[in-house]
Design a protein around this motif. Structure first.
Motif, PDB file in Angstrom:
ATOM      1  N   THR A 135       3.290   3.977  -1.330  1.00 16.43           N
ATOM      2  CA  THR A 135       3.109   3.792   0.120  1.00 16.43           C
ATOM      3  C   THR A 135       1.889   2.918   0.389  1.00 16.43           C
ATOM      4  O   THR A 135       0.976   2.851  -0.430  1.00 16.43           O
ATOM      5  CB  THR A 135       2.883   5.155   0.803  1.00 16.43           C
ATOM      6  OG1 THR A 135       1.729   5.767   0.212  1.00 16.43           O
ATOM      7  CG2 THR A 135       4.065   6.076   0.631  1.00 16.43           C
TER       8      THR A 135
ATOM      9  N   GLU B  71      -0.263   3.664   2.535  1.00 17.65           N
ATOM     10  CA  GLU B  71      -1.385   4.609   2.697  1.00 17.65           C
ATOM     11  C   GLU B  71      -2.043   4.905   1.347  1.00 17.65           C
ATOM     12  O   GLU B  71      -3.268   5.012   1.260  1.00 17.65           O
ATOM     13  CB  GLU B  71      -0.908   5.937   3.319  1.00 17.65           C
ATOM     14  CG  GLU B  71      -0.396   5.835   4.752  1.00 17.65           C
ATOM     15  CD  GLU B  71       1.038   5.360   4.827  1.00 17.65           C
ATOM     16  OE1 GLU B  71       1.795   5.591   3.865  1.00 17.65           O
ATOM     17  OE2 GLU B  71       1.427   4.744   5.844  1.00 17.65           O
ATOM     18  N   ALA B  72      -1.213   5.021   0.311  1.00 20.07           N
ATOM     19  CA  ALA B  72      -1.765   5.288  -1.033  1.00 20.07           C
ATOM     20  C   ALA B  72      -2.640   4.112  -1.484  1.00 20.07           C
ATOM     21  O   ALA B  72      -3.709   4.301  -2.059  1.00 20.07           O
ATOM     22  CB  ALA B  72      -0.650   5.533  -2.035  1.00 20.07           C
TER      23      ALA B  72
ATOM     24  N   LEU C 116      -5.932   4.426   0.338  1.00 20.75           N
ATOM     25  CA  LEU C 116      -6.784   5.480  -0.240  1.00 20.75           C
ATOM     26  C   LEU C 116      -7.417   5.002  -1.548  1.00 20.75           C
ATOM     27  O   LEU C 116      -8.591   5.255  -1.811  1.00 20.75           O
ATOM     28  CB  LEU C 116      -5.969   6.750  -0.498  1.00 20.75           C
ATOM     29  CG  LEU C 116      -5.550   7.569   0.726  1.00 20.75           C
ATOM     30  CD1 LEU C 116      -4.477   8.591   0.349  1.00 20.75           C
ATOM     31  CD2 LEU C 116      -6.757   8.271   1.344  1.00 20.75           C
TER      32      LEU C 116
ATOM     33  N   SER D 279      -3.345  11.317   4.046  1.00 26.66           N
ATOM     34  CA  SER D 279      -2.864  10.362   5.034  1.00 26.66           C
ATOM     35  C   SER D 279      -1.416  10.702   5.347  1.00 26.66           C
ATOM     36  O   SER D 279      -0.573  10.691   4.454  1.00 26.66           O
ATOM     37  CB  SER D 279      -3.006   8.957   4.442  1.00 26.66           C
ATOM     38  OG  SER D 279      -2.547   8.011   5.347  1.00 26.66           O
TER      39      SER D 279
ATOM     40  N   PRO E  73       1.520   9.553   7.711  1.00 25.70           N
ATOM     41  CA  PRO E  73       1.945   8.563   8.701  1.00 25.70           C
ATOM     42  C   PRO E  73       2.999   9.078   9.688  1.00 25.70           C
ATOM     43  O   PRO E  73       3.112   8.532  10.773  1.00 25.70           O
ATOM     44  CB  PRO E  73       2.505   7.429   7.851  1.00 25.70           C
ATOM     45  CG  PRO E  73       2.870   8.063   6.558  1.00 25.70           C
ATOM     46  CD  PRO E  73       1.979   9.231   6.364  1.00 25.70           C
TER      47      PRO E  73
ATOM     48  N   LYS F  61       6.690  10.391   3.849  1.00 21.95           N
ATOM     49  CA  LYS F  61       5.896  10.905   2.739  1.00 21.95           C
ATOM     50  C   LYS F  61       4.406  10.767   3.035  1.00 21.95           C
ATOM     51  O   LYS F  61       3.980   9.768   3.600  1.00 21.95           O
ATOM     52  CB  LYS F  61       6.224  10.118   1.471  1.00 21.95           C
ATOM     53  CG  LYS F  61       7.567  10.479   0.882  1.00 21.95           C
ATOM     54  CD  LYS F  61       7.832   9.692  -0.376  1.00 21.95           C
ATOM     55  CE  LYS F  61       9.148  10.124  -0.990  1.00 21.95           C
ATOM     56  NZ  LYS F  61       9.490   9.304  -2.150  1.00 21.95           N
TER      57      LYS F  61
ATOM     58  N   SER G 253       0.394  10.608   1.625  1.00 21.38           N
ATOM     59  CA  SER G 253      -0.350  10.149   0.459  1.00 21.38           C
ATOM     60  C   SER G 253      -1.688  10.869   0.467  1.00 21.38           C
ATOM     61  O   SER G 253      -2.256  11.102   1.524  1.00 21.38           O
ATOM     62  CB  SER G 253      -0.586   8.640   0.523  1.00 21.38           C
ATOM     63  OG  SER G 253       0.651   7.966   0.665  1.00 21.38           O
TER      64      SER G 253
END
Lengths: 337, 163
Positions: free
Chosen positions: A250, A252-253, A256, B119, B121, B126, B128
């Motif tokens: 993702t 988002e990963a 991070l 996180s 969304p 999914k 994270s």
């Protein structure tokens, strides 16, 4: 070089991008190779799906182009050409098939049985039957070389076997698939989701219409098998590799990871066995200042050795001329060193 | 157990050796000594920063013996978990019992989850997370990673570890 250059006759099986790239670099570099290495490379046959065309005096660029576009008909079948036309080296560049290795496997077996050296970019036969093929080559006193099958232009196999001779190789890890590296790089840079970047990569011709071989990590796994067998003398096949791909990553990963000083890369890792028998493809966190953090479609590998320490090579992993570069160095290596 | 300790010595020769001797007498191991001869405290004593390894039960006796030798112990810091690593998790992290995932590490006694950023969304998307694991040693840290890998793989969560 005062002596008459040695004639080295070559056939090319598979006129896709890589095969045509090989024909092009041989033509472009012919004089230079004769001058530097004392060998005269001549393409005496090419083969593709319909069959083969042959000219013992050397095929011209035009003759190869006309055959590829279907303007001239074939002279004989591919296997007859490998067996019956007098030549020294078979260059096998048909597409990789990891299910049964064909048609490359038959081409390579036939070439070795006909006492010809083989230089290939085809991963399938090597991933499936490395041991058998090397035994056959040895029993015939012939070479089977495959630098182009792993990392494209980036030298790994000859680097380890020649330049790092005497070193024990502890492990190799790296990015062996440019498509995945491109996708992860763009996702991080543009903060875009996977599906979006995949589409962009397909439009730019970096990812294939069916990208599953690349993004699921299978292509990296096959290359890792070749390294495991050829460099670490292991006897493994594709099913022994622990594989996960990049489809679940993702944005988002990536964010991070970025916040903590890391990037995410699809890393293939293999070792000699004593330190835990690693044979694994997975997305991994790579510190931003690590040499494995290369961007775009580049490939990279860090080779951990017992004497030289860590050696890292970076290069273009794909592309017809880049792959042809590796094939050409294999060809020259058979005669010149 | 790894301990960092700030002590202060009187400014007469031989005090440093006098201060270090009880550490080895009690089976401890000195990892580093920072002796700042030119930096005096307002009371004219010399500050020394020590890092040492000693069994937990030996620590009180060490402090007693130092006091007997006129060494001031200014600060004692315990660093039990000295090895750390970050991993990423991707998947339905919260709804697959995040508490249990963390407990699988914390219940080992040798490792803990010391940091977690999440996180999320969207409800059906999914999540994270970045997770920092700390452990008392390198081997224990590796074991903690194995435990976390086993725990999350049962929950269909992807784990990304460092190279």
């Amino acid at each position: 070089m005062k002596t008459k250059p040695k004639l080295v006759r070559i056939s090319i099986i598979g006129l896709g991008n890589v095969g045509r790239g090989v024909a092009e670099v041989i033509r472009r570099k012919q004089e230079e190779i004769t001058r530097k290495y004392g060998i005269n490379l001549k393409i005496v046959g090419v083969a593709d799906l319909p069959g083969a065309v042959v000219d013992e005096n050397g095929l011209s660029e035009d003759a190869i182009r006309k055959f590829k576009s279907g303007e001239t008909a074939e002279d004989m079948t591919t296997l007859d050409m490998i067996k019956d036309v007098e030549h020294e080296i078979v260059v096998e560049t048909t597409p990789t098939n990891v299910e049964n290795g064909e048609p490359g496997l038959t081409h390579i077996n036939t070439a070795l049985e006909s006492d010809r050296h083989v230089v290939t970019s085809n991963k399938g036969p090597l991933a499936l039957q490395y041991g058998k093929l090397m035994d056959l080559a040895a029993s015939r006193g012939k070479e089977l070389k495959f630098e182009a099958s792993v990392g494209g232009a980036m030298p790994i196999i000859s680097l380890v076997n020649d330049n790092l001779a005497g070193n024990g190789i502890i492990s190799i890890k790296g990015i062996l698939n440019g498509t995945c590296n491109y996708i992860l790089t763009r996702m991080r840079e543009e903060k875009l989701p996977y599906e979006h970047v995949l589409k962009e990569a397909q439009e730019r011709g970096i990812a294939e219409t069916d990208p599953s071989n690349d993004v699921a990590g299978r292509d990296t796994a096959v290359k890792l098998v070749i390294l495991a067998n050829s460099i670490f003398d292991r006897n493994v096949s594709y099913k022994d590799v622990e594989v996960s791909g990049i489809t679940g990553i993702t944005s988002e990963a990536l964010k991070l990871a970025d916040d903590a000083g890391y990037v995410i890369k699809l890393i293939g890792e293999v070792d000699g066995g004593s330190s835990g028998e690693c044979l694994k493809v997975a997305p991994r966190l790579v510190p931003k200042d690590d040499p494995l953090n290369v961007e775009g479609t580049l490939n990279v590998a860090t080779i951990k050795t017992d004497l030289a320490g860590d050696i890292t090579v970076i290069g273009k992993g794909a592309g017809p001329i880049e792959a042809a570069s590796a094939i050409l160095s294999d060809i020259i290596g058979i005669y010149a060193f | 157990m790894k301990i960092s300790m700030d002590i202060e010595l009187t400014d007469i020769p031989g005090q440093l050796v006098l201060a270090l001797k009880p550490v080895s007498d009690l089976g401890g191991n000195i990892l580093s000594v920072l002796h700042q001869r030119d930096k005096k405290t307002p009371s004219g004593r010399i500050p020394v920063q020590l890092t040492l390894e000693i069994e937990e039960q030996g620590l009180d006796r060490l402090v007693e013996r130092l006091k007997e030798r006129d060494v001031n112990v200014v600060r004692i810091g315990k660093e039990r978990l000295k090895e750390s690593m970050m991993v990423l998790l991707i998947g339905h992290i919260v709804h697959t019992d995040l508490g249990e995932t963390i407990d699988s590490i914390d219940s080992t006694g040798f490792a803990e989850v010391v940091e977690l950023s999440l996180s999320m969304p969207g409800v059906d998307k999914k999540s994270s997370a970045s997770v920092t694991l700390s452990a008392i040693g390198k081997e224990e840290l590796k074991e903690a990673l194995n435990i976390l890998e086993r725990t999350v793989s049962k929950k269909g969560i992807m784990i990304i570890s460092s190279i």
